[in-house]
Design a protein around this motif. Structure first.
Motif, PDB file in Angstrom:
ATOM      1  N   ARG A  39      47.005 -85.490 -37.485  1.00 27.57           N
ATOM      2  CA  ARG A  39      46.309 -86.765 -37.274  1.00 27.57           C
ATOM      3  C   ARG A  39      45.031 -86.552 -36.485  1.00 27.57           C
ATOM      4  N   ASP A  62      41.281 -87.476 -37.751  1.00 30.03           N
ATOM      5  CA  ASP A  62      40.517 -88.477 -37.006  1.00 30.03           C
ATOM      6  C   ASP A  62      39.245 -87.902 -36.384  1.00 30.03           C
ATOM      7  N   GLU A  63      39.288 -86.634 -35.967  1.00 23.61           N
ATOM      8  CA  GLU A  63      38.142 -86.028 -35.267  1.00 23.61           C
ATOM      9  C   GLU A  63      37.520 -84.900 -36.086  1.00 23.61           C
TER      10      GLU A  63
END
Length: 228
Positions: free
Chosen positions: A135, A139-140
């Motif tokens: 995740r 996300d990054e």
């Protein structure tokens, strides 16, 4: 619910690295914040905060590709030399932006609620660790790829050492007869941000499939049942 004989002669034994038997030490990224440098002058601290705010704006507006030392200096109204002195190079600057996220993740591993934190069986923690890492990578992704250390530093950077140490500790608990040092590298390779980017962005693999693959890998390495 998904969480998230080729050689004719025997090889010499793999040398065992020097490690402590306890939990991995909390390692910071190395660019730090004011709390990491208690003697930092007030004006330098303000400059640093302004630089990070400017860099964050550039990422939001142009992506990580828009973050150069020159652009950050201009956006923060400081000389380019100030940016280099504060962060060393572009990778150092980008790592600083990831520092807060890294510290929060480390804290969750060391003291957060289970199964990511202490209190759950080691296999459950391995499952939760990988799903959380996937995740984070998604996300990054932009920042993580831009802040990827050079080849000679990739496996010695403090965050990587911390994460590998955490995985090795859980493997020693879950598979006492396994080579936890090599296996920890193998498991982390699955979670590599560049690989996640290739699979999700270039191959169209959905995140749920990556998560299922992680759970399958953990089950095979630890010789446990795949969770329903």
């Amino acid at each position: 619910m998904l969480y998230a004989g080729f050689m004719s002669a025997a090889l010499p034994p793999f040398p065992k690295p020097q490690e402590t038997a306890g939990p991995p030490e909390l390692l910071q990224v190395g660019t730090g914040t004011e709390e990491d440098e208690p003697c930092l002058r007030a004006d330098a601290a303000r400059n640093r905060a302004r630089l990070l705010e400017a860099a964050a704006r550039l990422v939001a507006e142009h992506g990580a590709a828009g973050v150069t030392m020159e652009a950050v200096a201009a956006a923060a109204s400081v000389g380019k030399g100030t940016v280099f002195r504060r962060f060393g190079d572009r990778t150092g600057l980008l790592m600083a932006l990831l520092d807060h996220s890294e510290k929060k993740f480390q804290a969750a591993l060391l003291g957060g609620p289970p199964p990511l934190g202490p209190g759950a069986p080691p296999v459950e923690r391995l499952r939760a660790f990988g799903c959380a890492m996937l995740r984070r990578s998604i996300d990054e992704m932009d920042l993580q790829l831009a802040a990827e250390p050079s080849a000679e530093r990739r496996y010695t950077a403090a965050p990587r050492r911390f994460l590998r140490g955490h995985v090795a500790l859980l493997l020693r608990q879950a598979v006492p007869d396994g080579d936890s040092e090599l296996l920890s590298h193998t498991l982390l390779a699955y979670l590599d941000a560049a690989l996640v980017h290739h699979l999700t962005e270039q191959c169209g693999v959905p995140p749920a499939r990556l998560q299922a693959g992680w759970l399958d890998l953990v089950a095979r390495v630890t010789r446990t049942e795949h969770p329903a």
